[in-house]
Scaffold this motif. Structure first.
Motif, PDB file in Angstrom:
ATOM      1  N   LEU A   1       0.829  -1.210   0.000  1.00  0.00           N
ATOM      2  CA  LEU A   1       0.000   0.000   0.000  1.00  0.00           C
ATOM      3  C   LEU A   1       0.864   1.260   0.000  1.00  0.00           C
ATOM      4  O   LEU A   1       0.512   2.265  -0.641  1.00  0.00           O
ATOM      5  N   ALA A   2       1.985   1.209   0.714  1.00  0.00           N
ATOM      6  CA  ALA A   2       2.899   2.350   0.714  1.00  0.00           C
ATOM      7  C   ALA A   2       3.439   2.604  -0.694  1.00  0.00           C
ATOM      8  O   ALA A   2       3.584   3.756  -1.132  1.00  0.00           O
ATOM      9  N   GLN A   3       3.730   1.526  -1.403  1.00  0.00           N
ATOM     10  CA  GLN A   3       4.217   1.649  -2.788  1.00  0.00           C
ATOM     11  C   GLN A   3       3.131   2.229  -3.687  1.00  0.00           C
ATOM     12  O   GLN A   3       3.397   3.117  -4.510  1.00  0.00           O
ATOM     13  N   VAL A   4       1.900   1.744  -3.527  1.00  0.00           N
ATOM     14  CA  VAL A   4       0.789   2.236  -4.331  1.00  0.00           C
ATOM     15  C   VAL A   4       0.555   3.724  -4.066  1.00  0.00           C
ATOM     16  O   VAL A   4       0.326   4.515  -4.988  1.00  0.00           O
ATOM     17  N   LYS A   5       0.647   4.105  -2.793  1.00  0.00           N
ATOM     18  CA  LYS A   5       0.472   5.514  -2.437  1.00  0.00           C
ATOM     19  C   LYS A   5       1.570   6.376  -3.058  1.00  0.00           C
ATOM     20  O   LYS A   5       1.305   7.472  -3.573  1.00  0.00           O
ATOM     21  N   GLU A   6       2.793   5.880  -3.032  1.00  0.00           N
ATOM     22  CA  GLU A   6       3.916   6.609  -3.620  1.00  0.00           C
ATOM     23  C   GLU A   6       3.683   6.836  -5.119  1.00  0.00           C
ATOM     24  O   GLU A   6       4.071   7.869  -5.670  1.00  0.00           O
ATOM     25  N   GLU A   7       3.053   5.867  -5.751  1.00  0.00           N
ATOM     26  CA  GLU A   7       2.763   5.958  -7.181  1.00  0.00           C
ATOM     27  C   GLU A   7       1.486   6.748  -7.464  1.00  0.00           C
ATOM     28  O   GLU A   7       1.063   6.844  -8.618  1.00  0.00           O
ATOM     29  N   LYS A   8       0.867   7.272  -6.403  1.00  0.00           N
ATOM     30  CA  LYS A   8      -0.366   8.062  -6.501  1.00  0.00           C
ATOM     31  C   LYS A   8      -1.482   7.260  -7.165  1.00  0.00           C
ATOM     32  O   LYS A   8      -2.261   7.775  -7.972  1.00  0.00           O
ATOM     33  N   ASP A   9      -1.551   5.983  -6.778  1.00  0.00           N
ATOM     34  CA  ASP A   9      -2.532   5.083  -7.363  1.00  0.00           C
ATOM     35  C   ASP A   9      -3.411   4.497  -6.263  1.00  0.00           C
ATOM     36  O   ASP A   9      -3.279   4.860  -5.081  1.00  0.00           O
ATOM     37  N   THR A  10      -4.315   3.603  -6.630  1.00  0.00           N
ATOM     38  CA  THR A  10      -5.169   2.908  -5.672  1.00  0.00           C
ATOM     39  C   THR A  10      -5.191   1.427  -6.013  1.00  0.00           C
ATOM     40  O   THR A  10      -4.699   1.020  -7.073  1.00  0.00           O
ATOM     41  N   VAL A  11      -5.776   0.615  -5.145  1.00  0.00           N
ATOM     42  CA  VAL A  11      -5.766  -0.832  -5.374  1.00  0.00           C
ATOM     43  C   VAL A  11      -7.030  -1.458  -4.780  1.00  0.00           C
ATOM     44  O   VAL A  11      -7.620  -0.930  -3.834  1.00  0.00           O
ATOM     45  N   GLY A  12      -7.426  -2.589  -5.353  1.00  0.00           N
ATOM     46  CA  GLY A  12      -8.602  -3.304  -4.881  1.00  0.00           C
ATOM     47  C   GLY A  12      -8.279  -4.313  -3.796  1.00  0.00           C
ATOM     48  O   GLY A  12      -7.122  -4.483  -3.389  1.00  0.00           O
ATOM     49  N   CYS A  13      -9.324  -5.005  -3.326  1.00  0.00           N
ATOM     50  CA  CYS A  13      -9.143  -5.943  -2.208  1.00  0.00           C
ATOM     51  C   CYS A  13     -10.322  -6.909  -2.139  1.00  0.00           C
ATOM     52  O   CYS A  13     -11.313  -6.757  -2.860  1.00  0.00           O
ATOM     53  N   VAL A  14     -10.193  -7.896  -1.257  1.00  0.00           N
ATOM     54  CA  VAL A  14     -11.271  -8.841  -0.962  1.00  0.00           C
ATOM     55  C   VAL A  14     -11.461  -8.892   0.541  1.00  0.00           C
ATOM     56  O   VAL A  14     -10.486  -8.971   1.300  1.00  0.00           O
ATOM     57  N   VAL A  15     -12.722  -8.839   0.974  1.00  0.00           N
ATOM     58  CA  VAL A  15     -13.065  -8.958   2.390  1.00  0.00           C
ATOM     59  C   VAL A  15     -13.899 -10.211   2.595  1.00  0.00           C
ATOM     60  O   VAL A  15     -14.887 -10.438   1.874  1.00  0.00           O
ATOM     61  N   ASN A  16     -13.494 -11.058   3.530  1.00  0.00           N
ATOM     62  CA  ASN A  16     -14.252 -12.250   3.898  1.00  0.00           C
ATOM     63  C   ASN A  16     -15.102 -11.952   5.120  1.00  0.00           C
ATOM     64  O   ASN A  16     -14.695 -11.178   5.994  1.00  0.00           O
ATOM     65  N   CYS A  17     -16.272 -12.575   5.203  1.00  0.00           N
ATOM     66  CA  CYS A  17     -17.150 -12.390   6.364  1.00  0.00           C
ATOM     67  C   CYS A  17     -17.699 -13.734   6.808  1.00  0.00           C
ATOM     68  O   CYS A  17     -18.014 -14.596   5.972  1.00  0.00           O
ATOM     69  N   VAL A  18     -17.824 -13.908   8.128  1.00  0.00           N
ATOM     70  CA  VAL A  18     -18.319 -15.150   8.715  1.00  0.00           C
ATOM     71  C   VAL A  18     -19.419 -14.819   9.717  1.00  0.00           C
ATOM     72  O   VAL A  18     -19.259 -13.922  10.555  1.00  0.00           O
ATOM     73  N   ILE A  19     -20.539 -15.525   9.612  1.00  0.00           N
ATOM     74  CA  ILE A  19     -21.651 -15.387  10.558  1.00  0.00           C
ATOM     75  C   ILE A  19     -21.780 -16.716  11.285  1.00  0.00           C
ATOM     76  O   ILE A  19     -22.024 -17.756  10.662  1.00  0.00           O
ATOM     77  N   GLN A  20     -21.609 -16.685  12.598  1.00  0.00           N
ATOM     78  CA  GLN A  20     -21.632 -17.915  13.391  1.00  0.00           C
ATOM     79  C   GLN A  20     -22.853 -17.947  14.309  1.00  0.00           C
ATOM     80  O   GLN A  20     -23.352 -16.911  14.750  1.00  0.00           O
ATOM     81  N   ASN A  21     -23.319 -19.165  14.587  1.00  0.00           N
ATOM     82  CA  ASN A  21     -24.455 -19.422  15.478  1.00  0.00           C
ATOM     83  C   ASN A  21     -25.774 -18.910  14.923  1.00  0.00           C
ATOM     84  O   ASN A  21     -26.719 -18.646  15.684  1.00  0.00           O
ATOM     85  N   CYS A  22     -25.868 -18.794  13.618  1.00  0.00           N
ATOM     86  CA  CYS A  22     -27.139 -18.422  13.006  1.00  0.00           C
ATOM     87  C   CYS A  22     -28.064 -19.639  13.037  1.00  0.00           C
ATOM     88  O   CYS A  22     -27.677 -20.720  12.593  1.00  0.00           O
ATOM     89  N   PRO A  23     -29.272 -19.492  13.563  1.00  0.00           N
ATOM     90  CA  PRO A  23     -30.172 -20.656  13.629  1.00  0.00           C
ATOM     91  C   PRO A  23     -30.626 -21.091  12.245  1.00  0.00           C
ATOM     92  O   PRO A  23     -30.638 -20.291  11.292  1.00  0.00           O
ATOM     93  N   ALA A  24     -31.008 -22.337  12.124  1.00  0.00           N
ATOM     94  CA  ALA A  24     -31.583 -22.817  10.872  1.00  0.00           C
ATOM     95  C   ALA A  24     -32.972 -22.204  10.697  1.00  0.00           C
ATOM     96  O   ALA A  24     -33.673 -21.943  11.671  1.00  0.00           O
TER      97      ALA A  24
END
Length: 353
Positions: free
Chosen positions: A196-219
């Motif tokens: 990210l520091a390199q991307v910032k130095e290049e005055k650019d931006t970058v994408g990403c992936v976020v994972n999410c988990v939901i636990q104890n959800c009833p059926a």
């Protein structure tokens, strides 16, 4: 402008613009006698705030939420919960040069074509600042889910080509909060920070992936046709600014394997031996962990000059100015959790009807 309300029974209606005096919302359908933990709500807000690292916008908002109805003596009353957040550090002059041009890959052009007018100050209502109201409502939804022992956590699994693929069941949740990028791995965090520091130095931006988990959800949560639980989660995630993709369970990987390998066989108690289904079958939760991931594009605002055209069709140079994130993480993580909580709270209330 319509479609400012999310949900069916537990609903959130939001209002305001990035550079207006306030943003805010009205939560309707919240059950009475839910204890409101104001410190918890504030902690959720702080997770989304700007100016917390070198990769986020330097816009410095206090983000102090003021509840003006629906709460009495620390508990919900069952009436609409209205709240306000004042914008205190908007610098509209940073956007004056955009008044007569459309920025590439922003909502500028599409908003103008739809409404015949647009707020060029920070994107107006299309700004990601809108998601702060979602986090406030999501925090209240989480307080409802706590009564059912349902927990939600999200984390960064990819920035650019740097990936973190460890099974979520052995993740140390404390490391997510400790990471500047929301990744629960120290070595990967350092690698992502350097990138990210390199991307910032290049005055650019970058994408990403976020994972999410939901636990104890009833059926039993979700509907079998048009209000499938995973469909509502997909809508919630794809409503987030910069979201480009959603997959749950085995996702696109399911296309490359056979049914005999993909089927989740039952145990005697009707839990499943595997969880390729991602906790949802036929649009309805089955009691297993619900897990999904969301892909986010690179932020469209660059600190580089870009070619463009003004309203008269004259070619212009669009200057990279203002205060902007390099990547949507880690600030988008509490937004992913909040929208998940809104979906779950809504479906819980539907199941109680």
């Amino acid at each position: 402008m319509s479609a400012n309300t999310f949900g069916k029974l537990f609903t959130l209606t939001t209002f305001g613009e990035s550079h207006g005096s306030h943003i805010g919302g009205v939560i309707d359908g919240c059950p009475p006698n839910i204890g409101i933990d104001f410190e918890f709500i504030n902690s959720e807000i702080q997770r989304r705030r700007t100016s917390q690292n070198n990769f986020s916008s330097h816009r410095n908002e206090a983000d102090k939420v003021e509840f003006i109805s629906g709460i009495f003596e620390g508990k919900t009353t069952g009436t609409p919960i209205a709240f306000l957040i004042r914008n205190t550090d908007a610098k509209s002059d940073d956007y004056a040069h955009l008044q007569n041009v459309f920025r590439p890959s922003h909502a500028d052009f599409t908003y103008y074509k739809k409404y015949g007018i647009r707020d060029y100050r920070g994107g107006g209502r299309s700004s990601a600042r809108e998601t702060l109201s979602w986090v406030v409502a999501g925090a209240i939804a989480k307080l409802i889910l706590q009564k059912y022992h349902i927990s939600i956590f999200a984390y960064t699994s990819q920035i650019g080509s740097i990936t973190f693929n460890t099974n979520y069941k052995i993740i140390d949740l404390k490391k997510i909060a400790e990471s500047s990028v929301g990744c629960p791995d120290t070595a990967k965090t350092q690698e992502m920070e350097a990138f990210l520091a390199q991307v910032k130095e290049e005055k650019d931006t970058v994408g990403c992936v976020v994972n999410c988990v939901i636990q104890n959800c009833p059926a039993g949560l979700g509907e079998p046709v048009f209000d499938k639980l995973h469909a509502d989660l997909a809508k919630a995630m794809l409503s987030i600014n910069a979201a480009k993709g959603f997959e749950y369970g085995s996702g696109f990987g399911a296309a490359s394997i056979t049914g005999s390998r993909h089927n989740d066989l039952f145990n005697a108690d009707f839990s499943t031996q595997t969880n390729h289904s991602g906790g949802i079958q036929g649009g309805i939760s089955n009691g297993e962990d619900i897990y999904f991931r969301v892909a986010f594009k690179p932020i469209a605002t660059l600190m580089q000059d870009q070619d463009g055209y003004d309203f008269s069709g004259n070619k212009v140079t669009i200057k990279g100015k203002g205060r902007h994130d390099i990547c949507v993480v880690p600030r988008v993580i509490p937004v992913v959790e909040a929208m998940s909580a809104l979906v779950l709270a809504d479906h819980l209330l539907r199941s109680c009807q």
